[in-house]
Write a protein that holds these residues in place. Sequence first.
Motif, PDB file in Angstrom:
ATOM      1  N   GLY A   1      38.163  36.790  42.500  1.00 39.25           N
ATOM      2  CA  GLY A   1      36.905  37.434  42.857  1.00 39.25           C
ATOM      3  C   GLY A   1      35.765  36.447  42.992  1.00 39.25           C
ATOM      4  O   GLY A   1      34.924  36.545  43.902  1.00 39.25           O
ATOM      5  N   GLY A   2      35.699  35.457  42.079  1.00 45.80           N
ATOM      6  CA  GLY A   2      34.677  34.421  42.194  1.00 45.80           C
ATOM      7  C   GLY A   2      34.854  33.601  43.459  1.00 45.80           C
ATOM      8  O   GLY A   2      33.877  33.255  44.139  1.00 45.80           O
ATOM      9  N   GLY A   3      36.115  33.289  43.793  1.00 43.80           N
ATOM     10  CA  GLY A   3      36.389  32.550  45.026  1.00 43.80           C
ATOM     11  C   GLY A   3      36.000  33.330  46.267  1.00 43.80           C
ATOM     12  O   GLY A   3      35.516  32.766  47.264  1.00 43.80           O
TER      13      GLY A   3
ATOM     14  N   LEU B   1      43.348  37.883  36.754  1.00 44.18           N
ATOM     15  CA  LEU B   1      43.013  36.727  37.579  1.00 44.18           C
ATOM     16  C   LEU B   1      42.480  37.125  38.944  1.00 44.18           C
ATOM     17  O   LEU B   1      41.801  36.334  39.603  1.00 44.18           O
ATOM     18  CB  LEU B   1      44.252  35.846  37.750  1.00 44.18           C
ATOM     19  CG  LEU B   1      44.798  35.209  36.468  1.00 44.18           C
ATOM     20  CD1 LEU B   1      46.154  34.568  36.734  1.00 44.18           C
ATOM     21  CD2 LEU B   1      43.829  34.191  35.906  1.00 44.18           C
ATOM     22  N   VAL B   2      42.772  38.329  39.399  1.00 42.54           N
ATOM     23  CA  VAL B   2      42.254  38.796  40.685  1.00 42.54           C
ATOM     24  C   VAL B   2      40.774  39.144  40.553  1.00 42.54           C
ATOM     25  O   VAL B   2      39.933  38.697  41.329  1.00 42.54           O
ATOM     26  CB  VAL B   2      43.071  40.002  41.196  1.00 42.54           C
ATOM     27  CG1 VAL B   2      42.477  40.557  42.483  1.00 42.54           C
ATOM     28  CG2 VAL B   2      44.525  39.597  41.419  1.00 42.54           C
TER      29      VAL B   2
ATOM     30  N   SER C   1      52.610  37.277  40.799  1.00 42.86           N
ATOM     31  CA  SER C   1      52.599  38.711  40.514  1.00 42.86           C
ATOM     32  C   SER C   1      51.242  39.342  40.830  1.00 42.86           C
ATOM     33  O   SER C   1      51.139  40.565  40.921  1.00 42.86           O
ATOM     34  CB  SER C   1      52.948  38.965  39.041  1.00 42.86           C
ATOM     35  OG  SER C   1      51.994  38.376  38.190  1.00 42.86           O
ATOM     36  N   ASP C   2      50.198  38.519  40.998  1.00 44.61           N
ATOM     37  CA  ASP C   2      48.876  39.052  41.329  1.00 44.61           C
ATOM     38  C   ASP C   2      48.647  39.207  42.824  1.00 44.61           C
ATOM     39  O   ASP C   2      47.642  39.769  43.250  1.00 44.61           O
ATOM     40  CB  ASP C   2      47.784  38.134  40.761  1.00 44.61           C
ATOM     41  CG  ASP C   2      47.623  38.291  39.259  1.00 44.61           C
ATOM     42  OD1 ASP C   2      48.005  39.348  38.735  1.00 44.61           O
ATOM     43  OD2 ASP C   2      47.116  37.356  38.616  1.00 44.61           O
ATOM     44  N   PHE C   3      49.557  38.711  43.653  1.00 44.71           N
ATOM     45  CA  PHE C   3      49.302  38.675  45.090  1.00 44.71           C
ATOM     46  C   PHE C   3      49.251  40.059  45.728  1.00 44.71           C
ATOM     47  O   PHE C   3      48.685  40.233  46.799  1.00 44.71           O
ATOM     48  CB  PHE C   3      50.361  37.825  45.802  1.00 44.71           C
ATOM     49  CG  PHE C   3      50.247  36.344  45.527  1.00 44.71           C
ATOM     50  CD1 PHE C   3      49.224  35.839  44.744  1.00 44.71           C
ATOM     51  CD2 PHE C   3      51.175  35.458  46.048  1.00 44.71           C
ATOM     52  CE1 PHE C   3      49.120  34.477  44.477  1.00 44.71           C
ATOM     53  CE2 PHE C   3      51.070  34.094  45.793  1.00 44.71           C
ATOM     54  CZ  PHE C   3      50.051  33.610  45.006  1.00 44.71           C
ATOM     55  N   LYS C   4      49.873  41.044  45.086  1.00 45.14           N
ATOM     56  CA  LYS C   4      49.898  42.385  45.681  1.00 45.14           C
ATOM     57  C   LYS C   4      48.800  43.294  45.140  1.00 45.14           C
ATOM     58  O   LYS C   4      48.765  44.480  45.453  1.00 45.14           O
ATOM     59  CB  LYS C   4      51.268  43.025  45.458  1.00 45.14           C
ATOM     60  CG  LYS C   4      52.381  42.333  46.243  1.00 45.14           C
ATOM     61  CD  LYS C   4      53.711  43.087  46.141  1.00 45.14           C
ATOM     62  CE  LYS C   4      54.771  42.409  46.988  1.00 45.14           C
ATOM     63  NZ  LYS C   4      56.070  43.132  46.935  1.00 45.14           N
ATOM     64  N   LYS C   5      47.896  42.745  44.354  1.00 47.21           N
ATOM     65  CA  LYS C   5      46.824  43.545  43.756  1.00 47.21           C
ATOM     66  C   LYS C   5      45.559  43.462  44.594  1.00 47.21           C
ATOM     67  O   LYS C   5      45.071  42.365  44.879  1.00 47.21           O
ATOM     68  CB  LYS C   5      46.519  43.054  42.338  1.00 47.21           C
ATOM     69  CG  LYS C   5      47.669  43.174  41.355  1.00 47.21           C
ATOM     70  CD  LYS C   5      47.238  42.575  40.012  1.00 47.21           C
ATOM     71  CE  LYS C   5      48.361  42.624  38.991  1.00 47.21           C
ATOM     72  NZ  LYS C   5      47.965  41.960  37.724  1.00 47.21           N
TER      73      LYS C   5
END
Length: 836
Positions: A421-423, A415-416, A395-399
């Motif tokens: 963000g850290g990654g 998680l984004v 569900s976070d992939f489109k953010k």
Amino acid sequence: MKKAILSIAVLGLLFSANVSAQTETSGREKVYRATHTKVTELKHTKLKVNFDYQKEQMNGEEWLTASPYFYPTNQLILDAKGMLIHEVALDNNGKKSPLKYEYKDDVLTINLDKTYQKNQDYTVYIKYTSRPNEVKQQGSMAINDAKGLYFINAQGKDPDKPTQIWTQGETESSSAWFPTIDKPNQKTTQEIYMTVPDQYVTLSNGILKDSQKESNGQRTDHWVMDKRHSTYLFFMGVGDYAIVKDKWKNIPVDYYIEKEYEPYAKQIYGNTPEMIEFFSKKMGYDYPWAKYAQISGRDYVSGAMENTTATLHGSDILQKPGQLIDENKWEDTIAHELFHHWFGDLVTAESWSNLTVNESFANYSEYLWNEYKYGKDQADYHQMSDVNMYIHNPSDFKKNLVRFNYDSREDVFDLVTYQKGGGILHMLRNYLGDDAFFAGMNDYLKTNEYKNGEAHQLRLSFEKVSGKDLNWFFNQWYFGSGNPKLSYSYTFEPVKKQVTLVINQTQELPFEFPLAIDVYDNGKPKRYNVWVNAEAKNTFNFDVSKTPDLININADGILVSEITDTKTPEQYLMQFTNSKELKSRYNAVKAIKDQVGKNPAATKLLAAALKDPYFRVRMKALELMDLSNAEQAKVLASDVEKLAANDPKTLVQGSAIAALAKTKDKKYLPLFEKGVNAVSNSVKGNSLSALVTVDPSRANALAEKIDLKGASDDLLAQLLPVVVKNKITSQMANIASVVAFYPFIKFQNPELGKSAEEGFNWIMTSDNLKATESITKLLGQAKSQVAQNPQAKMMISQMLKDGLSKKMELLKQNPQNAASINKQIDALNKSIEEYK
């Protein structure tokens, strides 16, 4: 801010929440979230406050100095949530002149005495009462309550809980305890006079300038912050704490800690001065504030918060030697909140849409600290775990990372923003190189110090330093969404002695990125660093002597991506044996899970992993093996015995003991008996479980000896099956934090979830007031985190109803205990009402 983790159930809770949220928001029209328009610029905030513990209210006086930001204005508009406003006046060198005002819908609109011009300062006086329990705004998944000011056990009714006061400003809750412009792009200096009972200590931003005894056993402390910072970072803390003093250079570093934990303060917090030194050198920018203090708060509404110079941690930071000898689980959070004092406090996100310039950097600081202090393997493992949390939440992939269309400002604490963000920052560091990356961070800080920043300014600093154009990177990673999803195939051409590698991107919009590829020729890898274009299909040719034994793409693990692999156990063994990078080694071990006991190469891989220099790899191998299998025991048992007795990491010792327990061999009883008396929770808990496995008759006597009050989730998870199966009543209240979330645990760990469900039913059919009230309280705290998730709410509601039904039946059977059982019924009914 470090987000909250709800007990052991967090992954299951997030899993169920995200599935539901994805369905709910699909197709919804989004609104553009503009940065707050600055009509007024705050200059200085002066507060005088005292507390009414019985009413859980705060009496306040405020002197707010401000001026028009650019355009002339004759109004001052302030956020003021749930307050009583008693007086508003213009203060001219101590002389007050009443001002007309309107207070409606949590907004205080003040008509000034004239129209003021830019840089023409005025001071407004406001007398008010803060009533946090009247605040209407709700919490969220990240911050589960939003009333700003918290009275903990204010009337002292709970003998097991200290009386405390603490504040939580992020996102926009400071205006629940003082009128202000509650936006991240407002910065002001401050001073606070706090009047409290003399037995308590206080903490606020800046330096304690003065402390004066008052009548009636009161004392007034005067805290002064002489550098500008955002209003959401204002903080007050009050309570019966010990203050353990430390320092970095000439800067005080203080640890405010509950007195029970005072002997362990240096074990918990003691790396802080070294962290300050490391971060100061790494960024070429010394810690910019006059002091650094850390405090913990009971019933905290999130994980931790970087209030400037006064970080607040949840009570999970309070650990004892049994936990600390295994691992200080809060050390990453300590680093995270400290790093915010550069990225977040010194330079603050211009808007919540740009939260990445605060939280992605704080997340990445955890990598930097682990890399420096414990080595690259530890840092890589930590980040791999973080990024996998994002990868496994579709569900976070489109953010987008920078998000101007959020539904609620607290939605961006996800998680984004954090893990992905850290990654992303790690990828940028790898692309630019260390010198340019850290020089870019330094330029961003110096250019924007004591002001606000956003992703565009971050890009400009990195471009300024490196000379590289970075629009391509920021457009796809900051202002775009998703990540590469890769599959690959290769063919060997014997005439050319070349292998042709085809990499496919299967996501909707292709990315461009550098990629590390290891090509194995005659069992040895050769590293190729290639550039993948923003195309669905990319082809590369490499010289080889024969068909490659193995091709390992994203060999360094730096690219945030999903990769479809079809490798054999023999290839994974080769990858493990020849890889320097932790992620390739760890993923090789993890990948042979279903082949253990079926393929000799898988067993060889486990044997090699037991000797890996990084302890998490050894633990993963121990988790996957089954020494009740004779073939595995023949190859592995000797090494496992050595790890159980002598591994330098107690977590590995505990895992090795758990592996030996599967044999049910009584020859290990002396080892298990010794382990029950160990300091380490891991060794102790696994040894107890092992003894019970081999000799079940000893369960009750042994379990009574283990102190599970306030135990870590890991220890509770280890011992829950023992406690529940053997109905060890003395531990019933201590397991409540696990059993309260049994439906969610089942998503991640069905076996543990089954024990948790049995524990829940056991408590609900027993007359245990404390255990029942613990469960209802924990579920009450979870309410805001599942507020937008009908499925999760329904599951919790059904749990509570089932529990109520069992308590009603218990009452019929035990009318002599009606008073106690009726209290439990009342607690369950109250929680059921909350979830309607």
